[in-house]
Design a protein around this motif. Structure first.
Motif, short mmCIF file in Angstrom:
data_model
loop_
_atom_site.label_atom_id
_atom_site.label_comp_id
_atom_site.label_asym_id
_atom_site.label_seq_id
_atom_site.Cartn_x
_atom_site.Cartn_y
_atom_site.Cartn_z
N ALA A 264 -89.18 -10.12 73.65
CA ALA A 264 -89.87 -9.59 72.48
C ALA A 264 -89.13 -8.39 71.90
O ALA A 264 -89.11 -8.18 70.68
CB ALA A 264 -91.30 -9.20 72.85
N ALA A 265 -88.50 -7.61 72.77
CA ALA A 265 -87.77 -6.42 72.31
C ALA A 265 -86.53 -6.76 71.50
O ALA A 265 -85.98 -5.87 70.84
CB ALA A 265 -87.40 -5.55 73.51
N ARG A 266 -86.07 -8.03 71.54
CA ARG A 266 -84.90 -8.41 70.75
C ARG A 266 -85.17 -8.25 69.26
O ARG A 266 -84.22 -8.12 68.47
CB ARG A 266 -84.51 -9.85 71.04
N ALA A 267 -86.42 -8.24 68.85
CA ALA A 267 -86.76 -8.10 67.43
C ALA A 267 -86.88 -6.64 67.01
O ALA A 267 -87.00 -6.34 65.82
CB ALA A 267 -88.06 -8.82 67.12
N VAL A 268 -86.82 -5.73 67.96
CA VAL A 268 -87.03 -4.31 67.67
C VAL A 268 -85.70 -3.65 67.35
O VAL A 268 -84.74 -3.78 68.10
CB VAL A 268 -87.70 -3.61 68.87
N SER A 269 -85.67 -2.92 66.22
CA SER A 269 -84.46 -2.19 65.86
C SER A 269 -84.56 -0.76 66.36
O SER A 269 -85.48 -0.02 65.98
CB SER A 269 -84.28 -2.18 64.33
N PRO A 270 -83.61 -0.34 67.20
CA PRO A 270 -83.67 1.04 67.72
C PRO A 270 -83.40 2.08 66.63
O PRO A 270 -83.66 3.26 66.83
CB PRO A 270 -82.57 1.06 68.78
N ARG A 271 -82.90 1.62 65.48
CA ARG A 271 -82.58 2.56 64.39
C ARG A 271 -83.65 2.57 63.30
O ARG A 271 -83.42 3.10 62.22
CB ARG A 271 -81.22 2.20 63.78
N SER A 272 -84.80 1.98 63.58
CA SER A 272 -85.85 1.94 62.58
C SER A 272 -86.33 3.35 62.23
O SER A 272 -86.57 4.16 63.13
CB SER A 272 -87.03 1.10 63.07
N PRO A 273 -86.49 3.65 60.93
CA PRO A 273 -86.99 4.97 60.55
C PRO A 273 -88.47 5.16 60.88
O PRO A 273 -88.96 6.29 60.89
CB PRO A 273 -86.76 5.02 59.04
N LEU A 274 -89.17 4.06 61.17
CA LEU A 274 -90.58 4.14 61.53
C LEU A 274 -90.72 4.09 63.05
O LEU A 274 -90.40 3.07 63.67
CB LEU A 274 -91.37 2.99 60.90
N GLY B 184 -92.90 -8.00 69.17
CA GLY B 184 -91.91 -7.05 68.67
C GLY B 184 -91.52 -7.44 67.27
O GLY B 184 -91.40 -8.63 66.95
N THR B 185 -91.31 -6.45 66.39
CA THR B 185 -90.97 -6.77 65.01
C THR B 185 -90.18 -5.64 64.36
O THR B 185 -90.28 -4.48 64.76
CB THR B 185 -92.24 -7.03 64.17
N ASP B 186 -89.36 -6.01 63.37
CA ASP B 186 -88.73 -5.01 62.50
C ASP B 186 -89.16 -5.25 61.06
O ASP B 186 -88.52 -4.76 60.13
CB ASP B 186 -87.20 -5.05 62.63
N LEU B 187 -90.23 -6.02 60.89
CA LEU B 187 -90.84 -6.42 59.62
C LEU B 187 -90.11 -7.60 58.97
O LEU B 187 -90.70 -8.32 58.16
CB LEU B 187 -90.94 -5.26 58.63
N ASP B 188 -88.84 -7.81 59.27
CA ASP B 188 -88.14 -9.00 58.80
C ASP B 188 -88.20 -10.11 59.85
O ASP B 188 -88.38 -11.28 59.52
CB ASP B 188 -86.67 -8.67 58.49
N MET B 189 -88.04 -9.75 61.11
CA MET B 189 -88.08 -10.72 62.21
C MET B 189 -89.14 -10.30 63.22
O MET B 189 -89.25 -9.12 63.55
CB MET B 189 -86.71 -10.81 62.89
#
Length: 359
Positions: free
Chosen positions: A17-27, A46-51
């Motif tokens: 699930a963490a594969r969808a998380v961006s460590p550089r997300s501003p949120l 897990g999400t970055d809003l696109d994936m």
């Protein structure tokens, strides 16, 4: 919330699930995983809003609940625990992970701030052989662009044809095309290659379901689901790039050609092309750098056509030949200034078109 599970199972479900998380997300909230516990299941999102990747695991539920936990920290902490049973619990704004002695405590993120991600739509999904589908994606993904300045080139085009599902990708220097005759559907859309590369690491399985809608594509299996927003824009008219005929053809051992390219690439690097002298009896590969030196070798092969010298980027050529799954590779060419096509000697389902380098 409180559950007990085997460490390895917990690491797997959290890590995928963490594969969808961006460590550089501003949120900050998007650097977390939403963990929902109910019945006998733990569901992780897990999400970055696109994936968005959703996974689930059957666990021993000691207390139902929901929490948002820091994705990287909780996954790495679980991985570092001793093997065996571990307990994941939340209380007083903290999440606690323990097992075999060590105990980690991290601050929870607000559940109310986690975005409401729609459930994947798989009602009209097509079932496919997961192994074949992932392998086909790998064949075309090599040709997708990494340049975000041209978004339509950073995806794989899913196109329904009379012959089945067609996958196409191009970065304007090369183009890869793979037909899947066994997949009959009407789905068409431009799917980000980044998400497709994550399939094998997240939800890919022997049996998979695929659905491409007007705004997103969804992929599901017994391991979970991956949903991604489609790329907006029109994919290039790739059909006009495909030559109608090839007067010259080289048929050569895939492994022998790959080894020769690998040796030549030692000198060529990325910016120096490899010259291919096509002639009766085989192909001579050569590369020369004024500040380093050069390399030349002859690879026995069958060649039909006029003698010519054509040059290609070494990495692009290697990618195309490596993507062919047969023992014999065919290189079809028209002349030194027009694209060459790499394909298997027997199969018609895959081709890799490559622009030459002007000498």
């Amino acid at each position: 919330m409180r559950i007990r599970a085997e460490r390895d199972d917990l690491v797997d479900v959290l890590g995928r699930a963490a594969r969808a998380v961006s460590p550089r997300s501003p949120l900050p909230i998007l650097q977390g995983l939403l963990v929902t516990v109910g019945g006998h299941m733990m569901r992780v999102t897990g999400t970055d809003l696109d994936m968005t990747v959703r996974t689930e695991l059957e666990v021993e539920v000691l207390e139902e609940g929901q929490a948002v936990v820091p994705a990287r920290l909780i996954t790495e902490a679980a991985r570092k625990l001793p093997s065996g049973a571990v307990v994941l619990a939340t209380a007083d704004g903290e999440v606690e992970l323990s097992g075999g002695g060590p105990r980690f405590r991290f601050r929870e993120l607000p559940v109310a701030d986690f975005p409401a991600v729609p459930e994947p739509s798989l009602q009209d999904a097509v079932e496919v052989d997961g192994d074949d589908f992932v392998a086909a994606l790998a064949q075309v993904a090599v040709a997708a662009s990494h340049d975000d300045a041209r978004p339509v080139l950073t995806g794989v085009y899913f196109e329904a044809t009379d012959a089945g599902l067609r996958l196409v990708a191009t970065d304007s220097y090369r183009l890869a095309l793979r037909d899947l005759p066994a997949v009959r559907s009407s789905m068409t859309g431009l799917v980000p290659v980044r998400a497709l590369r994550e399939l094998s690491r997240t939800v890919a399985s022997k049996k998979m379901r695929i659905a491409v809608g007007s705004r997103e594509a969804s992929f599901g299996s017994s391991r979970g689901t991956l949903t991604v927003r489609l790329i907006e824009g029109s994919f290039p008219n790739y059909r006009q790039l495909l030559p109608t005929g090839y007067p010259s053809r080289l048929t050569v051992s895939r492994d022998a050609l790959l080894q020769a390219i690998d040796r030549a690439s030692l000198v060529a690097e990325d910016h120096i092309p490899i010259r291919l002298q096509l002639e009766a009896g085989g192909v001579e590969l050569s590369v020369s750098r004024q500040d380093v030196g050069g390399e030349t070798e002859h690879v026995p092969a069958e060649y039909r056509g006029d003698e010519m010298t054509i040059a290609f980027n070494s990495r692009y050529l290697n990618d195309g030949v490596a993507a062919v799954e047969e023992e014999q590779v065919v290189l079809d060419v028209v002349d030194p200034l027009k694209p060459g096509v790499v394909r298997g000697a027997e199969g018609e389902d895959y081709l890799y078109l490559l622009m030459p380098v002007r000498l």
